[in-house]
Design an enzyme around this catalytic site. Structure first.
Site, PDB file in Angstrom:
ATOM      1  N   ARG A  84       0.848  -1.191   0.000  1.00 47.58           N
ATOM      2  CA  ARG A  84       0.000   0.000   0.000  1.00 47.58           C
ATOM      3  C   ARG A  84       0.885   1.243   0.000  1.00 47.58           C
ATOM      4  O   ARG A  84       1.909   1.287   0.702  1.00 47.58           O
ATOM      5  CB  ARG A  84      -0.882   0.021   1.264  1.00 47.58           C
ATOM      6  N   GLU A 127      -3.739   7.322  -4.846  1.00 45.95           N
ATOM      7  CA  GLU A 127      -4.079   6.829  -6.193  1.00 45.95           C
ATOM      8  C   GLU A 127      -5.395   7.416  -6.691  1.00 45.95           C
ATOM      9  O   GLU A 127      -6.311   7.581  -5.888  1.00 45.95           O
ATOM     10  CB  GLU A 127      -4.168   5.299  -6.151  1.00 45.95           C
ATOM     11  N   HIS A 155      -1.212   0.253 -10.136  1.00 46.24           N
ATOM     12  CA  HIS A 155      -1.828  -0.719  -9.208  1.00 46.24           C
ATOM     13  C   HIS A 155      -2.358  -1.949  -9.962  1.00 46.24           C
ATOM     14  O   HIS A 155      -3.569  -2.207  -9.989  1.00 46.24           O
ATOM     15  CB  HIS A 155      -2.939  -0.046  -8.396  1.00 46.24           C
TER      16      HIS A 155
HETATM   17  C1  8YV Z   1      -7.122  -4.394  -5.778  1.00 47.49           C
HETATM   18  C2  8YV Z   1      -5.497  -4.812  -4.046  1.00 47.49           C
HETATM   19  O1  8YV Z   1      -8.115  -5.086  -5.158  1.00 47.49           O
HETATM   20  O2  8YV Z   1      -6.249  -6.892  -3.271  1.00 47.49           O
HETATM   21  C3  8YV Z   1      -5.867  -5.772  -2.984  1.00 47.49           C
HETATM   22  O3  8YV Z   1      -5.798  -5.390  -1.795  1.00 47.49           O
HETATM   23  O4  8YV Z   1      -4.984  -3.785  -3.772  1.00 47.49           O
HETATM   24  C4  8YV Z   1      -5.819  -5.088  -5.478  1.00 47.49           C
HETATM   25  O5  8YV Z   1      -5.886  -6.427  -5.785  1.00 47.49           O
HETATM   26  C5  8YV Z   1      -7.454  -4.296  -7.192  1.00 47.49           C
HETATM   27  O6  8YV Z   1      -6.525  -3.459  -7.767  1.00 47.49           O
HETATM   28  C6  8YV Z   1      -8.854  -3.717  -7.441  1.00 47.49           C
HETATM   29  O7  8YV Z   1      -8.962  -2.438  -6.947  1.00 47.49           O
END
Ligand code: 8YV
Length: 304
Positions: free
Chosen positions: A227, A256, A274
Site C-alpha cells: 500500500r 491513487e 496498481h
Molecule cells: C485491488 C489490491 O483489489 O487486493 C488488494 O488489496 O490492492 C488489489 O488487488 C485491485 O486493484 C482492485 O482495486
C-alpha cells in the site's frame, strides 16, 4: 436465500461481476442510497471504494460487506464488528500474481527494461552510446517487509533467482529459515532490494521513511506492491533524486490515481497503475469470490 436481497454497489465493478450480481440481487448505486437505505442488506465494493462509518450509520438493515481485493484498509472494520456485520475480502486467490509483480518490478528496474525499451524504440541502438549496465539479482539479499501469504510467495520466487531472504514482521515466524528483523531499518541495511508487501492501516502508516531509505543505501532498490500509505512518499522522491537509493519499482501510491509528477522523468523508477492482481485469471477468481461470499451469506441466513 431471501427473495432478491438489495445490494449496494459502491462503484463500477468488473462487468462480469456486475452481471452476476444483477442476476441474483437487486443492485442499486450510491445515487439511490437515500430512498433504498432501509432495505439495503449487503454491499459489494472494492479496495478502490472506501466505506465510511457515516454510510454504515445510514444503513440499518446492513448485514454483509463483500469486497473485491485482499486489503481491508478501506473498510470500517470496528464499526462493522460492533454491529455484527459480516465482512469478506478475497484472500488466497490473488497471491501468486500479486507476488509476481514484485519480481517483474525488480527485474524491470535493475535490468533497465523500460529505459532500454525506449532506447530501442527511439532508434538509439547502434546510433547512440550503449546503455548503462544493469544490476544482477543473483546472490543478492532481498528484504521482505511483511512476510504474509503474498510476501512468502515473493520470497520463494526470489529464492529461485539464488537470492538470500530476510524479512521484517511483528514477530519471528516459526519453521522459517529466513533472517528475521524486528526493525525495518536493520532489514533495509541488510538488503540489496527491499520489497514492501505490507497492508495499509494505522499500524503501517508511513513506516517506510527517510531513515529506511538511508539504511537501504545508494546501491539499494525499493519495490512496493503493498500500500502507498505505508510510505513517506516525499522521502522516497528525495531518496531517488539525490541517490540515497539506486532505484524503485512501484505499483502502489499514497493518493491513487495521483502519482507525483517528479517520478515521471526519473530513469531509475518503474511505475505501474496498481496492477499486481490485474490478470484475467486472478481478477475472474476475485470476482467469483465476491459473489460467492454474498451468496453464501444469504444462503446460510435463509437456512437458519
Ligand atoms: C485491488 C489490491 O483489489 O487486493 C488488494 O488489496 O490492492 C488489489 O488487488 C485491485 O486493484 C482492485 O482495486
Amino acid at each position: 436465500m431471501d427473495m432478491r436481497p438489495t445490494i449496494l454497489k459502491m462503484g463500477p465493478l468488473m462487468p462480469e461481476l456486475e452481471a452476476a450480481l444483477t442476476s441474483r440481487f437487486d443492485v442499486i448505486g450510491l445515487s439511490d442510497v437515500t430512498e433504498s437505505a432501509a432495505r439495503i442488506s449487503g454491499i459489494a465494493t472494492s479496495t478502490r471504494y472506501p466505506i465510511t462509518t457515516d454510510l454504515l450509520d445510514r444503513l440499518p438493515a446492513l448485514r454483509v460487506i463483500s469486497s473485491f481485493g485482499v486489503g481491508m484498509d478501506h473498510l470500517p472494520l470496528e464499526a462493522a464488528k460492533a454491529r455484527g456485520i459480516a465482512v469478506h475480502n478475497t484472500p488466497g486467490v490473488l497471491d501468486d500474481d500479486t507476488a509476481s509483480m514484485a519480481l517483474a518490478l525488480a527485474l524491470a528496474v535493475t535490468r533497465r527494461i523500460v529505459s532500454n525499451h525506449l532506447y530501442v524504440a527511439c532508434g538509439e541502438w547502434g546510433r547512440a552510446a550503449a546503455p548503462p549496465l544493469g544490476v544482477s539479482l543473483s546472490g543478492k539479499t532481498v528484504g521482505i517487509a511483511g512476510l504474509g501469504a503474498i510476501g512468502s510467495i515473493v520470497a520463494k520466487r526470489f529464492c529461485a533467482f539464488g537470492c538470500h531472504i530476510a524479512y521484517f514482521g511483528r514477530r519471528r515466524r516459526h519453521n522459517c529459515d529466513y533472517d528475521f528483523h524486528g526493525n525495518l531499518e536493520t532489514l533495509a541495511a541488510a538488503s540489496d532490494l527491499l520489497v514492501a508487501t505490507l497492508p495499509g492501516g494505522p499500524q503501517t502508516q508511513g513506516i517506510i521513511d527517510a531513515a529506511v531509505f538511508r539504511a537501504l543505501g545508494s546501491q539499494g532498490y525499493f519495490i512496493n506492491i503493498g500500500r502507498g500509505s505505508t510510505l513517506d512518499q516525499p522521502a522516497l522522491i528525495e531518496a531517488l533524486r539525490n541517490g540515497t537509493i539506486a532505484g524503485a519499482g512501484l505499483d502502489v501510491f499514497q493518493d491513487e490515481p495521483e502519482v507525483p509528477k517528479a517520478m515521471f522523468t526519473m530513469s531509475n523508477v518503474v511505475l505501474q497503475p496498481h496492477q499486481a492482481s490485474a490478470t484475467a485469471e486472478t481478477r475472474a477468481r476475485m470476482a467469483d469470490l465476491v459473489l460467492e461470499n454474498l451468496v453464501r451469506h444469504y444462503t446460510e441466513r435463509a437456512a437458519c
